[in-house]
Design a protein around this motif. Sequence first.
Motif, PDB file in Angstrom:
ATOM      1  N   ASN A 115     -11.512  56.729 -37.044  1.00 15.57           N
ATOM      2  CA  ASN A 115     -11.052  55.347 -37.154  1.00 15.57           C
ATOM      3  C   ASN A 115     -10.604  54.826 -35.796  1.00 15.57           C
ATOM      4  O   ASN A 115     -10.153  55.611 -34.952  1.00 15.57           O
ATOM      5  CB  ASN A 115      -9.852  55.258 -38.103  1.00 15.57           C
ATOM      6  CG  ASN A 115     -10.265  55.513 -39.536  1.00 15.57           C
ATOM      7  OD1 ASN A 115     -11.287  54.992 -39.987  1.00 15.57           O
ATOM      8  ND2 ASN A 115      -9.496  56.320 -40.235  1.00 15.57           N
ATOM      9  N   PRO A 116     -10.664  53.503 -35.606  1.00 15.20           N
ATOM     10  CA  PRO A 116     -10.104  52.931 -34.373  1.00 15.20           C
ATOM     11  C   PRO A 116      -8.648  53.382 -34.228  1.00 15.20           C
ATOM     12  O   PRO A 116      -7.911  53.440 -35.227  1.00 15.20           O
ATOM     13  CB  PRO A 116     -10.174  51.422 -34.611  1.00 15.20           C
ATOM     14  CG  PRO A 116     -11.289  51.250 -35.591  1.00 15.20           C
ATOM     15  CD  PRO A 116     -11.247  52.464 -36.481  1.00 15.20           C
ATOM     16  N   GLY A 117      -8.266  53.734 -33.015  1.00 12.00           N
ATOM     17  CA  GLY A 117      -6.880  54.187 -32.794  1.00 12.00           C
ATOM     18  C   GLY A 117      -6.723  55.696 -32.877  1.00 12.00           C
ATOM     19  O   GLY A 117      -5.733  56.248 -32.401  1.00 12.00           O
ATOM     20  N   ASP A 118      -7.696  56.383 -33.476  1.00 14.83           N
ATOM     21  CA  ASP A 118      -7.637  57.847 -33.502  1.00 14.83           C
ATOM     22  C   ASP A 118      -7.766  58.389 -32.079  1.00 14.83           C
ATOM     23  O   ASP A 118      -8.334  57.725 -31.202  1.00 14.83           O
ATOM     24  CB  ASP A 118      -8.799  58.424 -34.336  1.00 14.83           C
ATOM     25  CG  ASP A 118      -8.585  58.255 -35.831  1.00 14.83           C
ATOM     26  OD1 ASP A 118      -7.472  57.872 -36.248  1.00 14.83           O
ATOM     27  OD2 ASP A 118      -9.549  58.507 -36.593  1.00 14.83           O
ATOM     28  N   GLU A 119      -7.273  59.615 -31.894  1.00 17.81           N
ATOM     29  CA  GLU A 119      -7.405  60.253 -30.579  1.00 17.81           C
ATOM     30  C   GLU A 119      -8.323  61.472 -30.683  1.00 17.81           C
ATOM     31  O   GLU A 119      -8.306  62.181 -31.693  1.00 17.81           O
ATOM     32  CB  GLU A 119      -6.023  60.694 -30.069  1.00 17.81           C
ATOM     33  CG  GLU A 119      -5.119  59.502 -29.781  1.00 17.81           C
ATOM     34  CD  GLU A 119      -3.724  59.897 -29.304  1.00 17.81           C
ATOM     35  OE1 GLU A 119      -3.456  61.108 -29.127  1.00 17.81           O
ATOM     36  OE2 GLU A 119      -2.907  58.969 -29.125  1.00 17.81           O
ATOM     37  N   VAL A 120      -9.108  61.674 -29.626  1.00 13.56           N
ATOM     38  CA  VAL A 120     -10.029  62.817 -29.580  1.00 13.56           C
ATOM     39  C   VAL A 120      -9.861  63.521 -28.232  1.00 13.56           C
ATOM     40  O   VAL A 120      -9.874  62.871 -27.186  1.00 13.56           O
ATOM     41  CB  VAL A 120     -11.491  62.350 -29.762  1.00 13.56           C
ATOM     42  CG1 VAL A 120     -12.458  63.514 -29.583  1.00 13.56           C
ATOM     43  CG2 VAL A 120     -11.687  61.724 -31.150  1.00 13.56           C
ATOM     44  N   ASN A 132     -17.359  57.308 -23.387  1.00 14.45           N
ATOM     45  CA  ASN A 132     -17.672  55.906 -23.659  1.00 14.45           C
ATOM     46  C   ASN A 132     -18.090  55.651 -25.098  1.00 14.45           C
ATOM     47  O   ASN A 132     -17.879  54.564 -25.624  1.00 14.45           O
ATOM     48  CB  ASN A 132     -18.738  55.408 -22.676  1.00 14.45           C
ATOM     49  CG  ASN A 132     -18.151  55.238 -21.286  1.00 14.45           C
ATOM     50  OD1 ASN A 132     -16.951  55.012 -21.141  1.00 14.45           O
ATOM     51  ND2 ASN A 132     -18.969  55.368 -20.263  1.00 14.45           N
ATOM     52  N   THR A 133     -18.672  56.665 -25.744  1.00 17.78           N
ATOM     53  CA  THR A 133     -18.979  56.520 -27.172  1.00 17.78           C
ATOM     54  C   THR A 133     -17.669  56.305 -27.929  1.00 17.78           C
ATOM     55  O   THR A 133     -17.558  55.414 -28.780  1.00 17.78           O
ATOM     56  CB  THR A 133     -19.696  57.784 -27.701  1.00 17.78           C
ATOM     57  OG1 THR A 133     -20.956  57.875 -27.043  1.00 17.78           O
ATOM     58  CG2 THR A 133     -19.905  57.742 -29.202  1.00 17.78           C
ATOM     59  N   LEU A 134     -16.662  57.105 -27.589  1.00 16.24           N
ATOM     60  CA  LEU A 134     -15.368  56.969 -28.259  1.00 16.24           C
ATOM     61  C   LEU A 134     -14.751  55.609 -27.958  1.00 16.24           C
ATOM     62  O   LEU A 134     -14.343  54.883 -28.872  1.00 16.24           O
ATOM     63  CB  LEU A 134     -14.421  58.086 -27.811  1.00 16.24           C
ATOM     64  CG  LEU A 134     -14.877  59.515 -28.142  1.00 16.24           C
ATOM     65  CD1 LEU A 134     -13.976  60.536 -27.475  1.00 16.24           C
ATOM     66  CD2 LEU A 134     -14.896  59.743 -29.660  1.00 16.24           C
ATOM     67  N   ILE A 135     -14.747  55.250 -26.668  1.00 20.73           N
ATOM     68  CA  ILE A 135     -14.124  53.977 -26.278  1.00 20.73           C
ATOM     69  C   ILE A 135     -14.815  52.813 -26.988  1.00 20.73           C
ATOM     70  O   ILE A 135     -14.161  51.895 -27.468  1.00 20.73           O
ATOM     71  CB  ILE A 135     -14.171  53.793 -24.742  1.00 20.73           C
ATOM     72  CG1 ILE A 135     -13.281  54.849 -24.062  1.00 20.73           C
ATOM     73  CG2 ILE A 135     -13.733  52.390 -24.333  1.00 20.73           C
ATOM     74  CD1 ILE A 135     -13.418  54.914 -22.555  1.00 20.73           C
ATOM     75  N   SER A 136     -16.148  52.881 -27.098  1.00 18.72           N
ATOM     76  CA  SER A 136     -16.875  51.761 -27.715  1.00 18.72           C
ATOM     77  C   SER A 136     -16.514  51.612 -29.187  1.00 18.72           C
ATOM     78  O   SER A 136     -16.697  50.548 -29.765  1.00 18.72           O
ATOM     79  CB  SER A 136     -18.386  51.933 -27.537  1.00 18.72           C
ATOM     80  OG  SER A 136     -18.855  52.933 -28.413  1.00 18.72           O
ATOM     81  N   LEU A 137     -15.990  52.660 -29.782  1.00 17.88           N
ATOM     82  CA  LEU A 137     -15.572  52.593 -31.190  1.00 17.88           C
ATOM     83  C   LEU A 137     -14.058  52.439 -31.316  1.00 17.88           C
ATOM     84  O   LEU A 137     -13.499  52.647 -32.388  1.00 17.88           O
ATOM     85  CB  LEU A 137     -16.051  53.854 -31.925  1.00 17.88           C
ATOM     86  CG  LEU A 137     -17.579  53.992 -31.983  1.00 17.88           C
ATOM     87  CD1 LEU A 137     -17.987  55.356 -32.511  1.00 17.88           C
ATOM     88  CD2 LEU A 137     -18.159  52.901 -32.857  1.00 17.88           C
ATOM     89  N   ARG A 138     -13.435  52.093 -30.209  1.00 19.66           N
ATOM     90  CA  ARG A 138     -11.966  51.882 -30.177  1.00 19.66           C
ATOM     91  C   ARG A 138     -11.198  53.160 -30.545  1.00 19.66           C
ATOM     92  O   ARG A 138     -10.142  53.132 -31.159  1.00 19.66           O
ATOM     93  CB  ARG A 138     -11.546  50.756 -31.125  1.00 19.66           C
ATOM     94  CG  ARG A 138     -11.615  49.378 -30.510  1.00 19.66           C
ATOM     95  CD  ARG A 138     -12.919  48.699 -30.705  1.00 19.66           C
ATOM     96  NE  ARG A 138     -12.836  47.302 -30.327  1.00 19.66           N
ATOM     97  CZ  ARG A 138     -13.893  46.571 -29.998  1.00 19.66           C
ATOM     98  NH1 ARG A 138     -15.091  47.110 -29.956  1.00 19.66           N
ATOM     99  NH2 ARG A 138     -13.738  45.308 -29.678  1.00 19.66           N
ATOM    100  N   ILE A 139     -11.810  54.287 -30.193  1.00 24.03           N
ATOM    101  CA  ILE A 139     -11.155  55.588 -30.383  1.00 24.03           C
ATOM    102  C   ILE A 139     -10.661  56.010 -29.001  1.00 24.03           C
ATOM    103  O   ILE A 139     -11.333  55.754 -27.991  1.00 24.03           O
ATOM    104  CB  ILE A 139     -12.165  56.609 -30.949  1.00 24.03           C
ATOM    105  CG1 ILE A 139     -12.627  56.164 -32.337  1.00 24.03           C
ATOM    106  CG2 ILE A 139     -11.576  58.016 -30.987  1.00 24.03           C
ATOM    107  CD1 ILE A 139     -13.955  56.754 -32.754  1.00 24.03           C
TER     108      ILE A 139
END
Length: 388
Positions: A115-120, A132-139
Amino acid sequence: MPTATEKLHLSEIAPNVVQSEIRSMTVECDRLGGVNLAQGVCDTEPPAPVVEQAIQAIRDGRNIYTRLDGIAPLREAIARKLERDNSMTVDPESEVLVTSGATGGLYAAALALLNPGDEVIVFEPFYGYHLNTLISLRIKPVVVPMAEGSWEIDFDRVRSAITEKTRALIVNTPSNPCGKVFSLKELEIIAGIVEENDLFLFTDEIYEYFVYDGTRHISPATLPGMAERTISISGLSKTFSITGWRVGYLAASSRWLGAIGYFHDLTYVCSPSAFQYGAAAGLLDLPVSYYTGMAEEYKMKRDKLCSALQDAGFTPSIPPGAYYVLADVSSIEGANAKEKARTLLRERGIAAVAGTAFFAGGRGEKLLRFCFAKRTEDLDRACKLLRG
Ligand code: PMP
């Protein structure tokens, strides 16, 4: 009424996802007629059965959408290969998804599971697309640096990077850009952390067959308790030198696979039909010696490049896997890694990537990444240019 210019703007995240430095070095290299060791494209020939079967598939009229999870012969070939080479047992009907490259696999998995806001948690140096895949999904990617040169992991740092919002960890083994191949010991500790904190583990195993000096690739999903929570991502771009075909895959529990497949369908519909047939032929027809022979060939290329880098006065970190070398190039003129890359291109005609593309927080300024997945004649020319 707001004026058009107030609403006519880029998204909040667009300025953060800049054009890849790798692509811009490639453009500059073409302009100057240099040897491009920047981009991770293997320009060696794809194996004959892969090419022949793809062409045949087009002639046979296999030109329409495939099932959203990919054609049965390819899913079956992937399951067989996972059993033979990765010690993973998966059901080709419900636990394998053919994707638009490993890139499409990670994107769809992140859409389906996070979900957006999750951390990985992402290890550094990292592969830019992961971040950037994560950033583009607001992760939010949370970067954990590995020790420069040895690429050892400080697991206390991993543990302290975990918060209430952490949902997953990404392991890229063998790694782009540093070539690290995660050991069983390291994967055991990671598996422990993942289980303790109830996280997903996303893998990127695209370089699984590029391992040298007796190093063994271990699929993290094979560790006890990991199958259920691991999304194992790989692909054939590198193994068959078909980066432009867009054929990858992932294996995951059927609990997750349906949703991942749904989002993959939404974004990519399917991996190109004819190329799926080509990839299936490669997996079915090529003997194990194809893969071991490839590793031997790339080991020679690695050694050739590393020795030229040393002769040029640089300090390469010898990679046990993948097909890149990170080298300390402090001796090149330039205030930072980008400038050093441009000096090298101007003076020696070699394009490499600024280390900063793989590090956060201003790290990587002394490093350049060189790719050795090149035809022998091009690599020889590059080595000659490097030696000056
Ligand atoms: N993962 C890594 C670590 C890579 O280096 C690359 C290629 N640069 C990819 C994925 C891309 O794989 P694919 O072509 O299967 O999308």
